[in-house]
Design an enzyme around this catalytic site. Structure first.
Site, mmCIF file in Angstrom:
data_model
loop_
_atom_site.group_PDB
_atom_site.id
_atom_site.type_symbol
_atom_site.label_atom_id
_atom_site.label_comp_id
_atom_site.label_asym_id
_atom_site.label_seq_id
_atom_site.Cartn_x
_atom_site.Cartn_y
_atom_site.Cartn_z
ATOM 1 N N LYS A 1 0.583 -1.183 0.119
ATOM 2 C CA LYS A 1 -0.016 -0.130 -0.018
ATOM 3 C C LYS A 1 0.722 1.280 -0.045
ATOM 4 C CE LYS A 1 0.786 1.186 4.423
ATOM 5 N NZ LYS A 1 1.496 2.508 4.999
ATOM 6 N N ASP B 1 -2.242 -1.843 10.961
ATOM 7 C CA ASP B 1 -2.641 -1.695 9.529
ATOM 8 C C ASP B 1 -3.517 -2.888 9.029
ATOM 9 O OD1 ASP B 1 -1.533 1.094 9.324
ATOM 10 O OD2 ASP B 1 0.262 0.100 8.513
HETATM 11 O O1 C5P Z 1 -0.094 -1.632 15.778
HETATM 12 P P1 C5P Z 1 1.343 -1.773 15.291
HETATM 13 O O2 C5P Z 1 2.549 -2.796 16.086
HETATM 14 O O3 C5P Z 1 1.723 -1.856 13.950
HETATM 15 O O4 C5P Z 1 2.014 -0.530 15.638
HETATM 16 C C1 C5P Z 1 3.483 -0.102 15.575
HETATM 17 C C2 C5P Z 1 3.642 1.132 16.368
HETATM 18 O O5 C5P Z 1 3.237 2.224 15.922
HETATM 19 C C3 C5P Z 1 3.215 1.051 17.763
HETATM 20 O O6 C5P Z 1 4.113 0.507 18.771
HETATM 21 C C4 C5P Z 1 3.027 2.673 18.138
HETATM 22 O O7 C5P Z 1 4.022 3.036 18.719
HETATM 23 C C5 C5P Z 1 2.643 3.075 16.818
HETATM 24 N N1 C5P Z 1 1.284 3.341 16.536
HETATM 25 C C6 C5P Z 1 0.550 4.486 17.055
HETATM 26 N N2 C5P Z 1 -0.537 4.650 16.851
HETATM 27 C C7 C5P Z 1 -1.252 4.048 16.004
HETATM 28 C C8 C5P Z 1 -0.669 2.819 15.134
HETATM 29 C C9 C5P Z 1 0.766 2.523 15.540
HETATM 30 O O8 C5P Z 1 1.199 5.309 17.978
HETATM 31 N N3 C5P Z 1 -2.625 4.424 15.707
#
Ligand code: C5P
Length: 281
Positions: free
Chosen positions: A10, A135
Site C-alpha cells: 500500500k 494496519d
Molecule cells: O500496531 P502496530 O504494532 O503496527 O504499531 C507499531 C507502532 O506504531 C506502535 O508501537 C506505536 O508506537 C505506533 N502506532 C501508534 N498509533 C497507531 C498505530 C501505531 O502510535 N494508531
C-alpha cells in the site's frame, strides 16, 4: 486443499496524526491505496497437527512473524485440530512503510478462513487483524480506503485513481515504533484528509495532488535526510508528486503517464537499490 491469497503493498495518499490516546497509541486519519506489488500466501492442509511456515525470504524468522502468529491465534480461538503449511512468497520490501507485513497477515486471515471453512464475518477479521497490528484491518479488503481510530475503522472510498506509481526503498529501514514516540502533537504538521477523500470521490487529480501529505514525513526526514533527497530527485525528473509512505523510509511518486514514470525510475535507480514501477490497483 490449497488456498493462494495475494497480499498487495500500500501507499499512503494521506496520513494525519490527530492526537495521542490514553493507551499510548495515536488517533490517525489516513487514506491508503493498494498497488500491484504483491506478496503471496499459500495455505495447505497438513496431516500433522502443527503450523509449518516457510518463506523465500531468508531473513524471515520461522515463528516470530505475523503470518505464523495469525495461524496460532486463529487455531487457538476456533480450536482447530488440523495442521497447516504456510508459504510466503516475498516481493514487498520489509521495514519499508509499504505495509508488507500487515498485508501478509491479512492475506493469512483470508486464506485460513477459506481453508478451515470458518465463515468469519468482516468484523471478525478486523478484530483478529487488530490483535496483530494497526494496519492489518485495512489490509483485509485493501483497495482505496479511509482509515481512522488506531486503524480499526475502515471505510472504502469509491474513487478511480488510476496512476503509475514509482516506489523507491532506500538501503536502510525505519521501524514505525521509533517514529511515533518522537511526535509532538502540538507541533506536528496536519493533513486535510477529508479533502483527499473528496478529491478521490470527485476524481479530481489536481486537487488530490494539492491536498496529499504525510504528518510523519518531517520526523522521518529529520532522522534520515536521504528521504528528502529521493523526493527532490523524483520531483526534478517530472513526478506529479513525491511523498513518503507510512512512517517511511520508502518514497513514492505518482505519474499520470508511463513516460514520466520511466524518467522517475531512471532518476532514482542510481542511488536506491530497490525501485519499482507499478500501478494503483
Ligand atoms: O500496531 P502496530 O504494532 O503496527 O504499531 C507499531 C507502532 O506504531 C506502535 O508501537 C506505536 O508506537 C505506533 N502506532 C501508534 N498509533 C497507531 C498505530 C501505531 O502510535 N494508531
Amino acid at each position: 486443499m490449497t488456498v493462494i491469497e495475494r497480499a498487495p503493498a500500500k501507499i499512503n495518499l494521506g496520513l494525519d496524526v490527530m492526537g495521542k490516546r490514553t493507551d499510548g497509541y495515536h488517533d490517525l486519519s489516513m487514506v491508503m491505496m493498494s498497488v500491484d506489488l504483491c506478496d503471496y500466501i499459500t495455505a495447505e492442509d497438513l496431516d500433522e497437527d502443527i503450523i509449518q511456515f516457510e518463506s523465500d525470504c531468508p531473513k524471515m524468522p520461522i515463528q516470530n512473524n505475523d503470518v505464523y502468529k495469525v495461524a496460532q491465534l486463529i487455531k487457538k480461538e476456533f480450536n482447530i485440530q488440523r495442521g497447516v503449511f504456510l508459504h510466503l512468497t516475498k516481493k514487498i520490501p520489509v521495514c519499508a512503510g509499504m505495509g508488507g507485513g500487515s498485508s501478509d497477515a491479512a492475506a493469512t486471515i483470508r486464506a485460513l478462513n477459506t481453508l478451515w471453512n470458518l465463515n468469519l464475518s468482516y468484523q471478525d477479521m478486523i478484530r483478529i487483524g487488530m490483535e496483530i497490528g494497526s494496519d492489518v484491518p485495512y489490509c483485509i479488503q485493501a483497495g482505496c480506503a479511509h482509515i481512522r481510530g488506531k486503524g480499526e475503522i475502515v471505510q472504502p472510498i469509491v474513487g478511480h485513481l488510476s496512476s503509475w506509481v514509482v516506489l523507491a526503498k532506500p538501503h536502510f529501514g525505519i521501524s514505525t515504533r521509533t517514529v511515533f514516540p518522537s511526535i509532538d502533537c502540538q507541533e506536528i504538521s496536519r493533513v486535510d484528509i477529508e479533502s483527499i477523500v473528496k478529491a478521490l470521490e470527485e476524481d479530481d487529480y489536481q486537487k488530490l495532488l494539492r491536498k496529499m501529505g504525510n504528518s510523519l514525513e518531517d520526523i522521518s526526514i529529520a532522522k534520515k535526510p536521504f528521504i528528502q533527497k529521493i523526493k527532490d530527485k523524483m520531483m526534478q525528473s517530472g513526478a506529479d508528486i513525491a511523498m513518503m509512505t507510512g512512517s517511511g523510509p520508502s518514497v513514492f511518486a505518482l505519474c499520470k503517464t508511463e513516460k514520466q514514470a520511466n524518467r522517475v525510475v531512471n532518476s532514482v535507480k542510481g542511488f536506491c537499490k530497490e525501485v519499482y514501477k507499478v500501478r494503483t490497483l
